[in-house]
Enzyme design. Structure first.
Site, mmCIF file in Angstrom:
data_model
loop_
_atom_site.group_PDB
_atom_site.id
_atom_site.type_symbol
_atom_site.label_atom_id
_atom_site.label_comp_id
_atom_site.label_asym_id
_atom_site.label_seq_id
_atom_site.Cartn_x
_atom_site.Cartn_y
_atom_site.Cartn_z
ATOM 1 N NE ARG A 37 -2.309 1.407 3.616
ATOM 2 C CZ ARG A 37 -2.894 1.187 4.788
ATOM 3 N NH1 ARG A 37 -4.061 0.565 4.836
ATOM 4 N NH2 ARG A 37 -2.297 1.532 5.911
ATOM 5 C CB SER B 79 -12.370 -2.012 2.631
ATOM 6 O OG SER B 79 -10.987 -2.094 2.423
ATOM 7 C CE LYS C 217 -7.103 2.578 4.221
ATOM 8 N NZ LYS C 217 -8.328 3.362 4.026
#
Length: 219
Positions: free
Chosen positions: A44, A113, A142
């Protein structure tokens, strides 16, 4: 190769970027984590130059192949294609899973998600191979993770779709991983619980012990 039995690779799922590791390379951290029992890695990366992402992403992919674990890319289906990744993980606002499937093909893993039951329903309709559910606990890793939702949604999803792969994500470490598994998740997805530790191998091993106590020895 991994899609048909993806659930067995979800137990200790490492999400990582390429930078900010206090002198350690992403590759060194990943190798140590794999030595400690990590079962899947997701890249990521939001900030690094694309040329660097491609170069280091390919190195991570090869490392994952060496260890026999899936290598996924977050959000970027185009990057997953360039890197020949084993799949992608997308959010609710990214390219829909059904479109990612058209581009990547039938053999690749599609993770999606979900932070609500409505989002889980959408993800299932999109053909998700597994769900990333959370944020379970409060997290600073995050910024857009939202308020923590606890483990209740994991239990609800497990009751409705008992065969879907599922990882809890958000603020999880060795001290609080067990309730996530008890709620019905196949594993936990973590960032700082491994990459920000002085010994990523030991951190991964401890997490593996909490998630799969019958498969590892506490050290």
């Amino acid at each position: 190769m991994f899609r048909s039995d993806v659930r067995q690779y979800l137990s200790v799922y490492l999400v990582m970027d390429l930078s900010g590791h206090e002198g350690k390379s992403a590759l060194d951290i990943a190798r140590a984590a794999l030595d400690g029992g990590v079962t899947m890695i997701q890249l990521r990366e939001k900030k690094a130059p694309l040329a660097r992402v491609v170069e280091e992403g390919r190195a991570l992919r090869e490392l994952c192949r060496e260890y026999g674990v899936p290598f996924l890319v977050n959000d970027r289906v185009d990057l997953a294609l360039v890197l020949d990744a084993d799949g992608v993980h997308v959010g609710q606002d990214d390219l829909p899973g059904s479109e990612a499937r058209k581009l990547l093909g039938q053999d690749k893993i599609i993770g999606i998600s979900a932070g609500t039951m409505a989002e889980a329903e959408w993800a299932m309709a999109q053909g998700a191979d597994y769900l990333g559910v959370g944020a379970v606990y409060s997290t600073l890793t995050k910024g857009d993770a939202g308020a923590p939702i606890g483990t209740g949604l994991i239990s609800e999803i497990k009751q409705r779709w008992p065969h879907i792969g599922m990882v809890g994500i958000g603020g999880i470490d060795a001290s609080n991983a067990a309730p996530v598994i008890q709620a019905g998740a196949d594993g936990v997805a973590v960032v700082s619980a491994i990459v920000r530790q002085s010994d990523p191998c030991s951190a991964a091993r401890q997490l593996k012990y909490e998630v799969c106590p019958g498969q590892s020895q506490k050290k």
